[in-house]
Design an enzyme around this catalytic site. Structure first.
Site, mmCIF file in Angstrom:
data_model
loop_
_atom_site.group_PDB
_atom_site.id
_atom_site.type_symbol
_atom_site.label_atom_id
_atom_site.label_comp_id
_atom_site.label_asym_id
_atom_site.label_seq_id
_atom_site.Cartn_x
_atom_site.Cartn_y
_atom_site.Cartn_z
ATOM 1 N N SER A 320 0.888 -1.196 -0.118
ATOM 2 C CA SER A 320 -0.117 0.088 0.025
ATOM 3 C C SER A 320 0.898 1.239 -0.052
ATOM 4 C CB SER A 320 -0.840 -0.018 1.261
ATOM 5 O OG SER A 320 -1.851 0.953 1.036
ATOM 6 N N ASP A 331 10.833 4.373 -10.072
ATOM 7 C CA ASP A 331 10.573 5.196 -11.201
ATOM 8 C C ASP A 331 11.530 6.491 -11.427
ATOM 9 O OD1 ASP A 331 8.995 3.089 -11.731
ATOM 10 O OD2 ASP A 331 6.818 4.286 -11.888
ATOM 11 N N LYS A 345 -0.909 -3.961 -3.326
ATOM 12 C CA LYS A 345 -2.069 -3.379 -3.038
ATOM 13 C C LYS A 345 -2.170 -1.833 -3.253
ATOM 14 C CE LYS A 345 -5.403 -1.444 0.101
ATOM 15 N NZ LYS A 345 -5.402 0.029 0.538
#
Length: 412
Positions: A320, A331, A345
């Site tokens: 999460s 990224d 999640k």
């Protein structure tokens, strides 16, 4: 979906037993537990105003006629005790939510909601240990906090709590067990414990205390590498992390390891703030609703953790809000991920406090990383995959940590 439900169920079993639920587990997985947006609570008073809810649609009224038809027959014919109306209502709500097939859209009773709210604040009263339900449905001590009442009483990781004050808790839910063990500071609770390697159960009396959840663990490794472990994204996460980071950076480390293994997540604002500590200006995450609306979360330049070389440790328990941070760092090319694929999640829950103190958590959106990768059901694949070794958390060899040190020292 069945696999996702099983993985979600396992993660939700983690709890802080101070006793409190980490993210809950829900906490955390306050979510426990878990990248949540709090919704405004309804005002409650000693004499609340009586309001008339809007009538449900006609087709829904007709459909629920079957429920009342069936329940009337149960009341007339059932050989046994009929539950209280409130219990029936709660059961009906849970049953309705199960038809959605979403383990994160959930209903939480008032007593449990109060526990989760207290845990998310980072402070509560209890014994000070991390717990979960094991496969035999017994409450297992996973970790005992340093200096806690549990540690002083001799409780160890691996102990199984089978009774509280002489009352068996085998078969209880984790919330029911936690509610019995926690209590006001300076009061005592007696736990009956099964300990591996001992034939007879132990009885241990613990004096409860005011507990502050140690959200951050920090130290310098021998190779002059700074190490920080973040246990959840509760209300104190960013503040505690920033304080520890300042102390470590003052020692001029060669690099930083951010350990997010088994971090079940927490509040979205904390995840964004933590990511911002290590990122200059740019996108942290996207949040998209089913209607296509998009919200962009961004970082700003000028924070203390933006320059130091770093890597991030993750595993299947990283979920999460944790995946928001790890995904952004990966990224944006800020840090490589080392370990195992994360939990996956990536949904957002809006928390509603109902009139009786219960909570309804509704999935309203999904998260995506800065490069538009979906988190939900996918997880994050580490840049360097390293399997964990059994016993690493109790002082054994930790190959993931060793690999992280190597990457920072050698650059590969």
């Amino acid at each position: 979906m069945n696999s996702l439900l099983r993985r979600a169920g396992n993660l939700l079993l983690f709890a802080i037993l101070a006793t409190g639920l980490l993210g809950s587990a829900f906490l955390s997985g306050f979510a426990v537990a878990w990248g949540m947006h709090p919704a405004p609570s309804r005002t409650r008073s000693a004499a609340p105003a009586v309001t008339t809810p809007a009538a449900p649609p006609q087709d829904l009224q007709q459909a629920f006629g079957i429920f009342w038809e069936a329940w009337k027959l149960v009341q007339e014919e059932y050989y046994g005790e009929i539950p209280a109306p409130q219990t029936v209502v709660y059961g009906a709500v849970r049953g309705a939510l199960q038809t959605l097939g979403d383990p994160y859209t959930s209903f939480i009773e008032p007593k449990i909601a109060r526990i989760l709210e207290e845990d998310a604040s980072g402070q509560f009263e209890g014994i000070g240990a991390l717990v979960r339900m094991n496969r035999d449905n017994k409450l297992e001590i996973v970790r005992v906090f340093e200096g806690s009442p549990a540690q002083k009483a001799g409780i160890r990781a691996g102990d199984l709590v089978i009774e509280v004050n002489g009352q068996s808790i085998v078969g209880y839910s984790i919330y029911e067990a936690v509610a019995l063990i926690r209590g006001p500071a300076d009061t005592s609770v007696t736990l009956t414990i099964e300990r591996p390697g001992q034939r007879e159960p132990l009885r241990v009396t613990v004096t409860r205390a005011r507990i502050t959840i140690p959200v951050v663990e920090a130290r310098m490794l021998p190779e002059n590498i700074a190490y920080i472990r973040l246990l959840d994204f509760s209300a104190q996460a960013t503040r505690q992390l920033q304080e520890q980071l300042k102390g470590l950076l003052a020692q001029n480390p060669r690099g930083l390891i951010l350990d997010l293994r088994d971090n079940p997540g927490g509040f979205l604002d904390q995840a964004i703030q933590v990511a911002d500590l290590f990122l200059d200006e740019g996108v942290i995450a996207y949040e998209r609703t089913k209607d296509g609306e998009e919200r962009v979360f961004r970082s700003k330049s000028g924070d203390i953790g933006e320059k130091i070389p770093m890597v991030v440790l993750v595993n299947a328990g990283s979920a999460s809000a944790t995946e928001i941070v790890a995904g952004a760092l990966q990224d944006r090319g800020r840090a490589r991920l080392i370990g195992e694929r994360t939990f996956g999640k990536g949904s957002v829950q809006l928390v509603h406090t109902l009139s009786d103190g219960s909570e309804l958590r509704v999935t309203i959106a999904r998260w995506f990383t800065p490069s538009n990768r979906a988190i939900h059901g996918e997880g994050l694949k580490p840049d360097i995959e390293v399997k964990a070794e059994p016993g690493a958390e109790t002082g054994g060899v930790d190959p993931q940590l060793q690999r992280a040190v190597e990457v920072l020292l050698q650059g590969q």
